[in-house]
Design a protein around this motif. Structure first.
Motif, short mmCIF file in Angstrom:
data_model
loop_
_atom_site.label_atom_id
_atom_site.label_comp_id
_atom_site.label_asym_id
_atom_site.label_seq_id
_atom_site.Cartn_x
_atom_site.Cartn_y
_atom_site.Cartn_z
N PHE A 202 47.78 31.95 32.46
CA PHE A 202 48.24 30.61 32.82
C PHE A 202 48.06 29.63 31.66
O PHE A 202 48.89 28.74 31.45
N ASP A 203 46.99 29.80 30.89
CA ASP A 203 46.80 28.95 29.71
C ASP A 203 47.94 29.16 28.71
O ASP A 203 48.46 28.20 28.12
N VAL A 204 48.32 30.44 28.53
CA VAL A 204 49.42 30.74 27.61
C VAL A 204 50.72 30.12 28.12
O VAL A 204 51.50 29.52 27.37
N GLN A 205 50.96 30.27 29.43
CA GLN A 205 52.19 29.73 30.02
C GLN A 205 52.28 28.22 29.84
O GLN A 205 53.34 27.67 29.51
N ILE A 206 51.18 27.55 30.07
CA ILE A 206 51.18 26.09 29.98
C ILE A 206 51.53 25.65 28.56
O ILE A 206 52.36 24.76 28.33
N VAL A 207 50.91 26.28 27.57
CA VAL A 207 51.16 25.88 26.19
C VAL A 207 52.57 26.27 25.76
O VAL A 207 53.24 25.55 25.02
N GLU A 208 53.04 27.45 26.23
CA GLU A 208 54.42 27.86 25.92
C GLU A 208 55.42 26.84 26.49
O GLU A 208 56.40 26.48 25.83
N GLU A 209 55.15 26.37 27.70
CA GLU A 209 56.04 25.38 28.32
C GLU A 209 56.04 24.09 27.51
O GLU A 209 57.09 23.48 27.26
N ARG A 210 54.88 23.67 27.08
CA ARG A 210 54.81 22.45 26.29
C ARG A 210 55.50 22.61 24.94
O ARG A 210 56.12 21.66 24.44
#
Length: 490
Positions: free
Chosen positions: A440-448
């Motif tokens: 989820f941390d990776v997903q959040i930063v990828e989205e940003r």
């Protein structure tokens, strides 16, 4: 497998685009100037004003006139034979031919040559033929030249042609500006599409890596649910970007004056977005001065005010009395009997005349006063519109410069955000591999990161379009304009 399909799809799209010739910004601007309906309408307006000029100039064309007539009369009379009264009827008749020319000159001189022949005959008398050739010249000496409304109408028509040409130039600039804005929209849409394709590919790679970890029992299968949902969401965003590219291409094609089919045939954009400086240094006062001097629509508005000034001055002078010097000269011959034929020369008797007079022209009539008042009102309306246009030009230049400055600052910040989020993505992926982070941390930063890339492209597009608006506001959108740099100050 999915990553391979994405690569094949990208190759297919690239092959289709390469089959179409790239379209440059210069191509788009040139097509817009040549094919825009607004430019065509402005060209037809020039043709209409030229027709008005020919109509106004026709007041100085020679006007030929003539008449042919005759009559017969039987007149009862009373005569005497000796001392005896006798009642009788006497017959008489006449035939008349008249030919003349009227010509008014731009100097105010009016020339009217005339030839008139009249043949009369009565019972018991010989026929008489009177032939007169004459000329009349009138020249204004007191206020007459000022009240030459025909000359004023011709001068005003000439100024309106110049105004229509200025409108054509502005229409071409406006069409070019619209095409440039649409072009940068197209470039930006493609850039955003590419950014979302990269984000989709990254999401697919993350899913593939996680599936391998799940297969090796290193990650729980539940992790795949969120990753698949994220991939679907990114795929939907990329599909929306595909539609945005299509819409932008359609807008560009229409702005270039083409049809929907022409827009579909457009290839990829050949030009990249302009370089964005760290700060925008521009002399606003100098650009405003250039705009007020160079804007074609402001010149056209001023020419229309001048045209009304010319007509109003002549109409106002027509309300005052004027005096003309009139010179009249003629030659007359009189023939009798068999010689009384319709011939312009000859005759038993000849004579001539010459005279000079002063003619006071009538004062302006009620309709002249009403016309003058209407012209004054129209002139004032055009003056207000011209001054308002100048006011809006100043505001347009100031607004475009403000947009440029804010756009440059926005580009700087979004580019910094992209660089930092790229580093953050790599850090989160490393933390995930080390077991210190979560998917989820990776997903959040990828989205940003994806959002930052999109914002960066949008900021660059806004800067490029603000640059176009500044060129348009200044009136610097001619064929040689460089829309990737600031317009030069005078």
């Amino acid at each position: 497998m999915f990553v391979r399909l994405l690569v094949l799809l990208a190759l297919a799209v690239s092959a289709r685009a390469s089959a179409q010739a790239p379209v440059s910004l210069a191509d788009a601007l040139g097509a817009a100037r040549q094919q825009s309906p607004e430019v065509a309408l402005a060209g037809e307006a020039i043709a209409g004003e030229r027709a008005n000029l020919r109509a106004a100039a026709s007041a100085f064309d020679p006007q030929l006139y003539g008449s042919v007539g005759g009559g017969q009369a039987a007149t009862p009379n009373r005569s005497f034979q000796g001392t005896t009264p006798v009642l009788a009827t006497a017959g008489s008749g006449y035939q008349q031919v008249e030919v003349g020319v009227q010509r008014q000159y731009r100097s105010g001189l009016a020339l009217t040559p005339l030839v008139q022949m009249t043949r009369t005959a009565a019972d018991g008398t010989s026929a008489l033929l009177e032939t007169t050739a004459g000329v009349s010249l009138a020249y204004p000496v007191l206020g007459g030249r000022e009240r030459n409304t025909a000359l004023a109408a011709e001068d005003a028509a000439g100024q309106r042609i110049s105004a229509a040409r200025a409108d054509l130039d502005r229409a071409a600039e406006t069409a070019a500006a619209a095409a440039a804005v649409a072009y940068w929209d197209y470039v930006g849409a493609v850039r955003i599409q590419e950014a979302l394709q990269v984000a989709e590919a990254r999401a697919a790679r993350l899913l593939a890596d996680t599936e391998a970890l799940v297969a090796a029992d290193e990650r729980p299968a539940a992790d795949l649910v969120a990753l698949r949902a994220d991939l679907s969401r990114r795929r939907a965003a990329r599909l929306s970007a595909d539609q945005s590219v299509y819409d932008a291409r359609q807008r560009l094609g229409l702005a270039m004056g083409g049809t929907a089919a022409d827009a579909d045939a457009l290839g990829p954009a050949a030009d990249a977005l302009p370089e964005v400086p760290a700060t925008v240094e521009v002399d606003e006062a100098a650009l405003v001065a250039r705009a007020l001097d160079a804007r074609a629509d402001l010149l056209g508005a001023d020419l229309r005010v001048r045209a009304l000034d010319r007509e109003t001055a002549a109409a106002t002078a027509d309300l005052r009395p004027s005096v003309d010097v009139v010179l009249d000269a003629g030659y007359t011959t009189l023939s009798e009997g068999a010689a009384a034929q319709f011939l312009p020369v000859g005759g038993a008797s000849r004579g001539g005349r010459v005279g000079v007079s002063l003619r006071v022209n009538r004062l302006g009539s009620g309709i002249t006063r009403a016309t003058t008042e209407r012209q004054r009102a129209t002139r004032e309306r055009l003056r207000i519109a011209r001054d308002d246009l100048a006011r809006r030009i100043r505001a347009d230049v100031a607004g475009a410069i403000a947009s440029l400055r804010s756009g440059a600052a926005e580009v700087s910040q979004t580019r910094e955000a992209v660089a930092l989020y790229q580093e953050a993505v790599e850090n989160e992926r490393l933390r995930l591999r080390l077991g210190m982070g979560t998917l989820f941390d990776v997903q959040i930063v990828e989205e940003r990161l994806a959002n930052a890339r999109t914002s960066a492209v949008q900021a660059e597009v806004r800067y490029a379009q603000a640059l176009v608006r500044l060129h348009a506001a200044v009136g610097a959108l001619g064929p040689a304009a460089d829309l990737c740099t600031l317009p030069a100050a005078p």
